[in-house]
Design a protein around this motif. Structure first.
Motif, PDB file in Angstrom:
ATOM      1  N   VAL A  92      20.213  -9.875  17.093  1.00 41.49           N
ATOM      2  CA  VAL A  92      21.315  -9.066  16.583  1.00 41.49           C
ATOM      3  C   VAL A  92      21.108  -7.653  17.117  1.00 41.49           C
ATOM      4  O   VAL A  92      20.030  -7.082  16.956  1.00 41.49           O
ATOM      5  CB  VAL A  92      21.367  -9.064  15.052  1.00 41.49           C
ATOM      6  CG1 VAL A  92      22.487  -8.151  14.566  1.00 41.49           C
ATOM      7  CG2 VAL A  92      21.555 -10.482  14.526  1.00 41.49           C
ATOM      8  N   TYR A  93      22.132  -7.121  17.753  1.00 33.97           N
ATOM      9  CA  TYR A  93      22.054  -5.794  18.349  1.00 33.97           C
ATOM     10  C   TYR A  93      22.763  -4.783  17.447  1.00 33.97           C
ATOM     11  O   TYR A  93      23.916  -4.996  17.047  1.00 33.97           O
ATOM     12  CB  TYR A  93      22.690  -5.800  19.736  1.00 33.97           C
ATOM     13  CG  TYR A  93      21.794  -6.435  20.775  1.00 33.97           C
ATOM     14  CD1 TYR A  93      21.530  -7.801  20.760  1.00 33.97           C
ATOM     15  CD2 TYR A  93      21.177  -5.664  21.764  1.00 33.97           C
ATOM     16  CE1 TYR A  93      20.697  -8.389  21.693  1.00 33.97           C
ATOM     17  CE2 TYR A  93      20.338  -6.242  22.709  1.00 33.97           C
ATOM     18  CZ  TYR A  93      20.108  -7.603  22.661  1.00 33.97           C
ATOM     19  OH  TYR A  93      19.274  -8.182  23.592  1.00 33.97           O
ATOM     20  N   TYR A  94      22.059  -3.704  17.160  1.00 34.52           N
ATOM     21  CA  TYR A  94      22.571  -2.675  16.261  1.00 34.52           C
ATOM     22  C   TYR A  94      22.776  -1.367  17.011  1.00 34.52           C
ATOM     23  O   TYR A  94      21.909  -0.937  17.779  1.00 34.52           O
ATOM     24  CB  TYR A  94      21.600  -2.427  15.123  1.00 34.52           C
ATOM     25  CG  TYR A  94      21.393  -3.607  14.208  1.00 34.52           C
ATOM     26  CD1 TYR A  94      20.391  -4.533  14.438  1.00 34.52           C
ATOM     27  CD2 TYR A  94      22.219  -3.795  13.095  1.00 34.52           C
ATOM     28  CE1 TYR A  94      20.203  -5.623  13.593  1.00 34.52           C
ATOM     29  CE2 TYR A  94      22.039  -4.877  12.248  1.00 34.52           C
ATOM     30  CZ  TYR A  94      21.036  -5.779  12.515  1.00 34.52           C
ATOM     31  OH  TYR A  94      20.851  -6.843  11.668  1.00 34.52           O
ATOM     32  N   CYS A  95      23.880  -0.737  16.734  1.00 38.50           N
ATOM     33  CA  CYS A  95      24.180   0.595  17.249  1.00 38.50           C
ATOM     34  C   CYS A  95      23.620   1.641  16.287  1.00 38.50           C
ATOM     35  O   CYS A  95      23.679   1.464  15.057  1.00 38.50           O
ATOM     36  CB  CYS A  95      25.690   0.737  17.382  1.00 38.50           C
ATOM     37  SG  CYS A  95      26.270   2.365  17.881  1.00 38.50           S
ATOM     38  N   GLY A 111      25.256   0.689  12.732  1.00 35.93           N
ATOM     39  CA  GLY A 111      26.346  -0.268  12.693  1.00 35.93           C
ATOM     40  C   GLY A 111      25.925  -1.531  11.966  1.00 35.93           C
ATOM     41  O   GLY A 111      24.775  -1.667  11.538  1.00 35.93           O
ATOM     42  N   GLN A 112      26.862  -2.465  11.846  1.00 33.99           N
ATOM     43  CA  GLN A 112      26.604  -3.678  11.091  1.00 33.99           C
ATOM     44  C   GLN A 112      25.909  -4.748  11.928  1.00 33.99           C
ATOM     45  O   GLN A 112      25.407  -5.735  11.374  1.00 33.99           O
ATOM     46  CB  GLN A 112      27.917  -4.245  10.527  1.00 33.99           C
ATOM     47  CG  GLN A 112      28.749  -5.052  11.514  1.00 33.99           C
ATOM     48  CD  GLN A 112      29.438  -4.223  12.569  1.00 33.99           C
ATOM     49  OE1 GLN A 112      29.431  -2.990  12.528  1.00 33.99           O
ATOM     50  NE2 GLN A 112      30.061  -4.897  13.528  1.00 33.99           N
ATOM     51  N   GLY A 113      25.870  -4.562  13.226  1.00 33.09           N
ATOM     52  CA  GLY A 113      25.199  -5.495  14.120  1.00 33.09           C
ATOM     53  C   GLY A 113      26.145  -6.480  14.770  1.00 33.09           C
ATOM     54  O   GLY A 113      27.176  -6.859  14.188  1.00 33.09           O
ATOM     55  N   THR A 114      25.800  -6.901  15.982  1.00 33.21           N
ATOM     56  CA  THR A 114      26.566  -7.915  16.689  1.00 33.21           C
ATOM     57  C   THR A 114      25.585  -8.909  17.323  1.00 33.21           C
ATOM     58  O   THR A 114      24.579  -8.508  17.907  1.00 33.21           O
ATOM     59  CB  THR A 114      27.498  -7.290  17.744  1.00 33.21           C
ATOM     60  OG1 THR A 114      28.310  -8.313  18.337  1.00 33.21           O
ATOM     61  CG2 THR A 114      26.732  -6.575  18.846  1.00 33.21           C
ATOM     62  N   GLN A 115      25.881 -10.178  17.182  1.00 30.39           N
ATOM     63  CA  GLN A 115      24.965 -11.216  17.642  1.00 30.39           C
ATOM     64  C   GLN A 115      25.106 -11.434  19.144  1.00 30.39           C
ATOM     65  O   GLN A 115      26.215 -11.598  19.663  1.00 30.39           O
ATOM     66  CB  GLN A 115      25.241 -12.535  16.913  1.00 30.39           C
ATOM     67  CG  GLN A 115      24.384 -13.704  17.372  1.00 30.39           C
ATOM     68  CD  GLN A 115      22.939 -13.573  16.965  1.00 30.39           C
ATOM     69  OE1 GLN A 115      22.628 -13.240  15.816  1.00 30.39           O
ATOM     70  NE2 GLN A 115      22.014 -13.831  17.898  1.00 30.39           N
ATOM     71  N   VAL A 116      23.970 -11.458  19.827  1.00 26.60           N
ATOM     72  CA  VAL A 116      23.913 -11.833  21.241  1.00 26.60           C
ATOM     73  C   VAL A 116      23.008 -13.058  21.351  1.00 26.60           C
ATOM     74  O   VAL A 116      21.860 -13.023  20.921  1.00 26.60           O
ATOM     75  CB  VAL A 116      23.371 -10.691  22.111  1.00 26.60           C
ATOM     76  CG1 VAL A 116      23.125 -11.177  23.535  1.00 26.60           C
ATOM     77  CG2 VAL A 116      24.336  -9.512  22.098  1.00 26.60           C
ATOM     78  N   THR A 117      23.554 -14.126  21.899  1.00 29.81           N
ATOM     79  CA  THR A 117      22.792 -15.361  22.071  1.00 29.81           C
ATOM     80  C   THR A 117      22.803 -15.742  23.536  1.00 29.81           C
ATOM     81  O   THR A 117      23.878 -15.882  24.143  1.00 29.81           O
ATOM     82  CB  THR A 117      23.379 -16.504  21.234  1.00 29.81           C
ATOM     83  OG1 THR A 117      23.395 -16.128  19.853  1.00 29.81           O
ATOM     84  CG2 THR A 117      22.551 -17.771  21.390  1.00 29.81           C
TER      85      THR A 117
END
Length: 120
Positions: A92-95, A111-117
């Motif tokens: 999970v990538y966070y700003c 930030g709330q995070g965005t998943q990178v798979t």
């Protein structure tokens, strides 16, 4: 209230590319440092890349030469171009916005995070 919203995560095959975006909104006069961090399952959150208001960048050794961070101060945004992705980049990538001047002081935001798979 300052809010950070990330976008651009998803599923990609090894060797592929993704571009993450993060936009900050709210009462913002300036942002000292913007950056990206990531957290894989069972691991601590770690720095990926940061960029100062003057354009100085810093990268984790594991992503040097593959990732590139940039920012657009007019849009209060930061971007992370990720190339040659590896399965170990899965997280999970966070700003992060560090020392944000709001007129009422200096604050840090996430930030709330965005998943990178990264998987075949």
């Amino acid at each position: 209230q300052v809010r950070l919203v990330e976008s651009g995560g998803g599923l990609v095959q090894p060797g592929g590319s993704l571009r993450l975006s993060c936009a900050a909104s709210g009462r913002i006069f300036s942002i000292n440092v913007m950056g990206w961090y990531r957290q894989a399952p069972g691991k601590q959150r770690e720095l990926v890349a940061t960029i100062t208001s003057g354009g100085t960048t810093n990268y984790a050794d594991s992503v040097k030469g593959r990732f590139s961070i940039s920012r657009d101060d007019a849009q209060n945004s930061v971007y992370l171009q990720m190339n040659s992705l590896k399965p170990e980049d899965t997280a999970v990538y966070y700003c992060n916005a560090y020392r944000v001047s709001t007129g009422r002081g200096l604050y840090d935001y996430w930030g709330q995070g965005t998943q990178v798979t990264v998987s075949s």
